[in-house]
Design a protein around this motif. Structure first.
Motif, PDB file in Angstrom:
ATOM      1  N   ILE A   1      69.066  52.799  12.192  1.00 10.10           N
ATOM      2  CA  ILE A   1      68.776  51.476  12.753  1.00 10.10           C
ATOM      3  C   ILE A   1      69.896  50.937  13.635  1.00 10.10           C
ATOM      4  CG2 ILE A   1      67.182  50.836  10.916  1.00 10.10           C
ATOM      5  CD1 ILE A   1      69.465  49.286   9.599  1.00 10.10           C
ATOM      6  N   ASN A   2      71.087  51.530  13.559  1.00 11.73           N
ATOM      7  CA  ASN A   2      72.149  51.002  14.404  1.00 11.73           C
ATOM      8  C   ASN A   2      73.266  52.026  14.550  1.00 11.73           C
ATOM      9  OD1 ASN A   2      73.325  49.087  16.063  1.00 11.73           O
ATOM     10  ND2 ASN A   2      74.305  47.954  14.406  1.00 11.73           N
ATOM     11  N   LEU A   3      73.962  51.934  15.667  1.00 13.64           N
ATOM     12  CA  LEU A   3      75.171  52.706  15.938  1.00 13.64           C
ATOM     13  C   LEU A   3      76.261  51.719  16.310  1.00 13.64           C
ATOM     14  CD1 LEU A   3      76.813  55.331  16.719  1.00 13.64           C
ATOM     15  CD2 LEU A   3      75.826  55.058  19.012  1.00 13.64           C
ATOM     16  N   GLU A   4      77.438  51.878  15.712  1.00 12.19           N
ATOM     17  CA  GLU A   4      78.584  51.051  16.070  1.00 12.19           C
ATOM     18  C   GLU A   4      79.794  51.952  16.283  1.00 12.19           C
ATOM     19  OE1 GLU A   4      79.544  47.854  13.487  1.00 12.19           O
ATOM     20  OE2 GLU A   4      77.530  46.959  13.552  1.00 12.19           O
ATOM     21  N   VAL A   5      80.578  51.607  17.277  1.00 11.37           N
ATOM     22  CA  VAL A   5      81.820  52.321  17.557  1.00 11.37           C
ATOM     23  C   VAL A   5      82.941  51.299  17.613  1.00 11.37           C
ATOM     24  CG1 VAL A   5      83.098  53.765  19.182  1.00 11.37           C
ATOM     25  CG2 VAL A   5      80.649  54.157  18.819  1.00 11.37           C
ATOM     26  N   LYS A   6      83.982  51.527  16.821  1.00  8.55           N
ATOM     27  CA  LYS A   6      85.148  50.649  16.823  1.00  8.55           C
ATOM     28  C   LYS A   6      86.387  51.483  17.116  1.00  8.55           C
ATOM     29  CE  LYS A   6      83.294  47.215  13.608  1.00  8.55           C
ATOM     30  NZ  LYS A   6      83.517  46.475  12.339  1.00  8.55           N
ATOM     31  N   GLU A   7      87.226  50.961  18.003  1.00  6.16           N
ATOM     32  CA  GLU A   7      88.457  51.659  18.366  1.00  6.16           C
ATOM     33  C   GLU A   7      89.650  50.750  18.163  1.00  6.16           C
ATOM     34  OE1 GLU A   7      88.545  54.426  21.731  1.00  6.16           O
ATOM     35  OE2 GLU A   7      86.554  53.679  22.263  1.00  6.16           O
ATOM     36  N   THR A   8      90.704  51.314  17.609  1.00  5.77           N
ATOM     37  CA  THR A   8      91.983  50.624  17.502  1.00  5.77           C
ATOM     38  C   THR A   8      93.026  51.464  18.229  1.00  5.77           C
ATOM     39  OG1 THR A   8      92.453  51.709  15.375  1.00  5.77           O
ATOM     40  CG2 THR A   8      91.402  49.535  15.308  1.00  5.77           C
ATOM     41  N   LYS A   9      93.922  50.791  18.936  1.00  9.08           N
ATOM     42  CA  LYS A   9      94.932  51.481  19.732  1.00  9.08           C
ATOM     43  C   LYS A   9      96.304  51.503  19.069  1.00  9.08           C
ATOM     44  CE  LYS A   9      92.355  52.113  23.517  1.00  9.08           C
ATOM     45  NZ  LYS A   9      92.140  53.389  24.207  1.00  9.08           N
ATOM     46  N   GLN A  10      96.555  50.551  18.182  1.00 10.04           N
ATOM     47  CA  GLN A  10      97.867  50.430  17.563  1.00 10.04           C
ATOM     48  C   GLN A  10      97.736  50.543  16.042  1.00 10.04           C
ATOM     49  OE1 GLN A  10     100.597  50.344  19.292  1.00 10.04           O
ATOM     50  NE2 GLN A  10      99.618  50.086  21.295  1.00 10.04           N
ATOM     51  N   PRO A  11      98.658  51.239  15.372  1.00  4.77           N
ATOM     52  CA  PRO A  11      99.785  51.984  15.959  1.00  4.77           C
ATOM     53  C   PRO A  11      99.387  53.331  16.569  1.00  4.77           C
ATOM     54  CG  PRO A  11      99.772  52.237  13.587  1.00  4.77           C
ATOM     55  CD  PRO A  11      98.655  51.284  13.899  1.00  4.77           C
ATOM     56  N   ILE A  12      98.163  53.807  16.227  1.00  3.72           N
ATOM     57  CA  ILE A  12      97.653  55.037  16.845  1.00  3.72           C
ATOM     58  C   ILE A  12      96.219  54.775  17.287  1.00  3.72           C
ATOM     59  CG2 ILE A  12      99.132  56.639  15.560  1.00  3.72           C
ATOM     60  CD1 ILE A  12      96.827  57.072  13.617  1.00  3.72           C
ATOM     61  N   HIS A  13      95.722  55.607  18.182  1.00  3.77           N
ATOM     62  CA  HIS A  13      94.361  55.452  18.703  1.00  3.77           C
ATOM     63  C   HIS A  13      93.381  56.101  17.726  1.00  3.77           C
ATOM     64  CE1 HIS A  13      91.485  55.818  22.417  1.00  3.77           C
ATOM     65  NE2 HIS A  13      90.919  55.226  21.371  1.00  3.77           N
ATOM     66  N   VAL A  14      92.554  55.275  17.100  1.00  3.71           N
ATOM     67  CA  VAL A  14      91.549  55.743  16.149  1.00  3.71           C
ATOM     68  C   VAL A  14      90.179  55.297  16.633  1.00  3.71           C
ATOM     69  CG1 VAL A  14      90.700  55.632  13.774  1.00  3.71           C
ATOM     70  CG2 VAL A  14      93.165  55.667  14.215  1.00  3.71           C
ATOM     71  N   CYS A  15      89.235  56.215  16.616  1.00  3.75           N
ATOM     72  CA  CYS A  15      87.848  55.919  16.969  1.00  3.75           C
ATOM     73  C   CYS A  15      86.982  56.092  15.727  1.00  3.75           C
ATOM     74  CB  CYS A  15      87.371  56.835  18.092  1.00  3.75           C
ATOM     75  SG  CYS A  15      85.635  56.616  18.553  1.00  3.75           S
ATOM     76  N   LYS A  16      86.292  55.024  15.321  1.00  2.00           N
ATOM     77  CA  LYS A  16      85.426  55.069  14.144  1.00  2.00           C
ATOM     78  C   LYS A  16      83.978  54.955  14.597  1.00  2.00           C
ATOM     79  CE  LYS A  16      86.501  52.666  10.468  1.00  2.00           C
ATOM     80  NZ  LYS A  16      86.675  51.511   9.530  1.00  2.00           N
ATOM     81  N   ILE A  17      83.177  55.969  14.251  1.00  2.00           N
ATOM     82  CA  ILE A  17      81.760  56.006  14.608  1.00  2.00           C
ATOM     83  C   ILE A  17      80.942  55.764  13.347  1.00  2.00           C
ATOM     84  CG2 ILE A  17      79.898  57.421  15.552  1.00  2.00           C
ATOM     85  CD1 ILE A  17      82.093  58.987  17.059  1.00  2.00           C
ATOM     86  N   MET A  18      80.076  54.743  13.375  1.00  2.00           N
ATOM     87  CA  MET A  18      79.295  54.370  12.202  1.00  2.00           C
ATOM     88  C   MET A  18      77.809  54.407  12.538  1.00  2.00           C
ATOM     89  SD  MET A  18      81.626  51.154  10.920  1.00  2.00           S
ATOM     90  CE  MET A  18      81.780  50.574  12.619  1.00  2.00           C
ATOM     91  N   LEU A  19      77.050  55.130  11.725  1.00  2.00           N
ATOM     92  CA  LEU A  19      75.596  55.199  11.871  1.00  2.00           C
ATOM     93  C   LEU A  19      74.956  54.524  10.667  1.00  2.00           C
ATOM     94  CD1 LEU A  19      76.619  57.420  13.840  1.00  2.00           C
ATOM     95  CD2 LEU A  19      74.559  58.710  13.299  1.00  2.00           C
ATOM     96  N   PHE A  20      74.076  53.547  10.933  1.00  2.00           N
ATOM     97  CA  PHE A  20      73.446  52.772   9.876  1.00  2.00           C
ATOM     98  C   PHE A  20      71.996  53.224   9.702  1.00  2.00           C
ATOM     99  CE2 PHE A  20      76.939  50.353  11.484  1.00  2.00           C
ATOM    100  CZ  PHE A  20      77.445  49.647  10.412  1.00  2.00           C
ATOM    101  N   PHE A  21      71.557  53.283   8.436  1.00  2.00           N
ATOM    102  CA  PHE A  21      70.218  53.762   8.124  1.00  2.00           C
ATOM    103  C   PHE A  21      69.527  52.803   7.163  1.00  2.00           C
ATOM    104  CE2 PHE A  21      72.595  57.446   9.405  1.00  2.00           C
ATOM    105  CZ  PHE A  21      71.690  58.229  10.114  1.00  2.00           C
ATOM    106  N   ARG A  22      68.197  52.709   7.301  1.00  2.00           N
ATOM    107  CA  ARG A  22      67.403  52.034   6.287  1.00  2.00           C
ATOM    108  C   ARG A  22      67.101  53.044   5.187  1.00  2.00           C
ATOM    109  NH1 ARG A  22      63.862  51.769  10.682  1.00  2.00           N
ATOM    110  NH2 ARG A  22      64.059  49.504  10.636  1.00  2.00           N
ATOM    111  N   SER A  23      66.548  52.562   4.094  1.00  3.84           N
ATOM    112  CA  SER A  23      66.207  53.434   2.970  1.00  3.84           C
ATOM    113  C   SER A  23      65.327  54.581   3.451  1.00  3.84           C
ATOM    114  CB  SER A  23      65.485  52.624   1.891  1.00  3.84           C
ATOM    115  OG  SER A  23      65.122  53.450   0.811  1.00  3.84           O
ATOM    116  N   ASN A  24      65.660  55.801   2.985  1.00  7.51           N
ATOM    117  CA  ASN A  24      64.923  56.980   3.450  1.00  7.51           C
ATOM    118  C   ASN A  24      64.886  58.037   2.359  1.00  7.51           C
ATOM    119  OD1 ASN A  24      67.156  59.194   4.016  1.00  7.51           O
ATOM    120  ND2 ASN A  24      68.006  57.248   4.735  1.00  7.51           N
ATOM    121  N   PRO A  25      63.999  59.025   2.481  1.00  6.43           N
ATOM    122  CA  PRO A  25      63.861  60.039   1.421  1.00  6.43           C
ATOM    123  C   PRO A  25      64.894  61.155   1.483  1.00  6.43           C
ATOM    124  CG  PRO A  25      62.259  60.439   3.152  1.00  6.43           C
ATOM    125  CD  PRO A  25      62.958  59.166   3.528  1.00  6.43           C
ATOM    126  N   TYR A  26      65.810  61.134   2.466  1.00  4.23           N
ATOM    127  CA  TYR A  26      66.732  62.239   2.657  1.00  4.23           C
ATOM    128  C   TYR A  26      68.091  62.039   1.992  1.00  4.23           C
ATOM    129  CZ  TYR A  26      63.299  63.563   6.146  1.00  4.23           C
ATOM    130  OH  TYR A  26      62.127  63.906   6.774  1.00  4.23           O
TER     131      TYR A  26
END
Length: 235
Positions: free
Chosen positions: A112-137
């Motif tokens: 249901i959603n994709l979010e990307v958050k980046e922080t530059k300090q003290p190091i460059h980190v990229c966090k990729i988050m995938l959101f899901f509704r309830s599912n059988p998997y």
């Protein structure tokens, strides 16, 4: 206000340096030792300038993120009302399509959603988050993968363990993460597949910024159903 003050301070520093240079005589011949001493002195002067530049950049980035947030929140709310949106977007991407299996698409139909958050300090980190509704998997409502980013690559540092429901953990009907080849859900749990860093780059730099360009269908699939028609994924 902080950005204006930082810019004014920087301009004042530049003007002071210009005046200092005009008042000083030109340098005479330097020995290697005196050249190193002068280089050290210049480096000492440069450090606070670098620090102010980093602060100004960070403040500007935070300001821009605050401006983007209401638009991103509104976009996310709209996308949640379009069944199968992200499954279509990911399967239609010309490079992602080669990695997407039929089962991947069925699982992604619950995304249901994709979010990307980046922080530059003290190091460059990229966090990729995938959101899901309830599912059988799987049980996760969100799966996350983090990367350390440098000039040449995305280097995976952490990923959320996917909590698969029992029927998809083992055996011939196991989910994609049990296969030895790279596919979308293997990407979450294994850092070692060749090309997996490219997935992170596509998600964070392309699909996150403008997913609509890859959503080309007028009739999106119903939740939990497989994409059909002229889809570009390969099984």
């Amino acid at each position: 206000m902080a950005e204006v003050e930082a810019a004014a301070e920087e301009e004042a520093d530049v003007e002071r340096e210009r005046q200092d240079k005009g008042a000083q005589p030109g340098p005479g011949p330097l020995t290697p030792e005196s050249a190193l001493d002068e280089l050290r002195a210049v480096q000492v002067e440069l450090e606070p300038v670098n620090a102010r530049a980093r602060r100004a950049f960070s403040q500007q980035r935070e300001k821009l993120e605050r401006r983007r947030k209401p638009h991103l929140d509104r976009r996310g709310a709209i996308i949640r009302g379009i069944p199968g949106f992200w499954a279509n977007v990911i399967a239609n991407h010309p490079q992602m399509s080669a990695l997407i299996t039929d089962q991947d698409v069925r699982m992604l139909s619950y995304m249901i959603n994709l979010e990307v958050k980046e922080t530059k300090q003290p190091i460059h980190v990229c966090k990729i988050m995938l959101f899901f509704r309830s599912n059988p998997y799987f049980q996760n409502n969100v799966v996350t993968k983090e990367y350390l980013v440098n000039l040449t690559e995305y280097r995976p540092s952490h990923s959320t363990p996917v909590q698969w429901h029992q029927r998809y953990e083992r055996g011939p009907t196991a989910a994609g993460h049990q296969n030895s080849s790279l596919n979308f859900f293997n990407w979450f749990s294994d850092h070692n597949f060749a090309g997996s860093n490219r997935i992170a780059e596509i998600l964070s730099k392309d699909l996150w910024r403008n997913p609509l360009q890859y959503y080309t269908r007028t009739r999106p699939p119903e939740e939990g159903t497989e994409i059909s028609g002229d889809s570009h994924f390969s099984g």
